[in-house]
Design a protein around this motif. Sequence first.
Motif, short mmCIF file in Angstrom:
data_model
loop_
_atom_site.label_atom_id
_atom_site.label_comp_id
_atom_site.label_asym_id
_atom_site.label_seq_id
_atom_site.Cartn_x
_atom_site.Cartn_y
_atom_site.Cartn_z
N UNK A 141 6.77 6.52 -6.81
CA UNK A 141 6.53 7.43 -5.90
C UNK A 141 6.15 6.22 -4.71
N UNK A 142 6.49 6.49 -3.63
CA UNK A 142 6.45 5.71 -2.40
C UNK A 142 6.12 6.51 -1.26
N UNK A 163 -0.56 4.75 -9.12
CA UNK A 163 -1.23 5.92 -8.87
C UNK A 163 -0.97 7.04 -9.65
N UNK A 164 0.19 7.19 -9.41
CA UNK A 164 1.08 8.44 -9.96
C UNK A 164 1.02 8.11 -11.68
N UNK A 165 1.27 6.99 -12.31
CA UNK A 165 1.07 6.96 -13.49
C UNK A 165 -0.26 7.42 -14.12
N UNK A 187 0.69 -1.19 0.01
CA UNK A 187 0.05 -0.06 -0.19
C UNK A 187 0.75 1.08 0.26
N UNK A 188 1.96 1.40 0.36
CA UNK A 188 2.94 2.43 0.17
C UNK A 188 3.50 2.62 -1.25
N UNK A 205 9.88 10.37 -6.26
CA UNK A 205 9.62 11.03 -4.86
C UNK A 205 9.04 10.38 -3.86
N UNK A 206 9.54 10.56 -2.55
CA UNK A 206 8.82 10.11 -1.48
C UNK A 206 8.14 10.86 -0.91
N UNK A 207 6.65 10.26 -0.51
CA UNK A 207 5.54 10.77 0.15
C UNK A 207 5.55 10.70 1.44
#
Length: 245
Positions: free
Chosen positions: A111-112, A32-34, A26-27, A145-147
């Motif tokens: 993205x994570x 989702x970013x794509x 889930x991380x 990118x780290x979220x």
Amino acid sequence: MLSIVDDLAGFGPLRMCAHAPSADDPDDLTGLRVLLVADVLARVVELRGRTVLMGWTCPAAASADAAGIRPADAHGTPDEITEALGGPPAVHLTSHTYEGAGGLSLHIGEAAATGGADSGADRDADRDALALRLFLLGHPHHEPVDVTGQAVGAAAEKLANWRKAVAAWADEPSKAMPADLVRRALAALENGLDTPAVLRLLDDLEAAADVPGGAKFETFAHLDRVLGLEVVRDIGRSHSAEVYR
């Protein structure tokens, strides 16, 4: 760098395919970013008057809907998407190297989520999803990118402030959008899908004392057709208009 003006201009619908990886973790927010970048690109093309047909290699997801990502026209393998859309996609968006034949390929950075980025999502999932959208749009789409929870929280606060400001500006007489700013914003989107540059321009516009509130409203509403942040959501709700004038 992808140039929409040069490479995607044409007649008839533009077919696109988002190769969004499925993630058991889930991380992992790469898929989702794509989908998000594909959604923004489609909005830019449609703003120029061309219809877009979108295919996803992943199933529909509630997280995509909450993040303001419009549903796909087709799902499945690339071959199934080609058949469903009535022709092969001209643009492929992927976080990996695209190995198919034909069309343009746009690389999306991974993205994570780190450090509990999802904290508070159960309290207000829609707010967090659109705050996540704003956060991701603030980074070049091709860079990883780290979220973090702190970063998404800051984006949520920024988005709430923008909505309050837009609601206040909506009460003022309508004025023409600042032409140079709009030109620069559209150029950033069309020549490189540079959403961070557009957000910076909106920050500058918000702070500009010499621009009427009605012009700010028209500009934010216009560019939100691409950004998809629902900045007009608070119009009609109680607000302190004098703070933003």
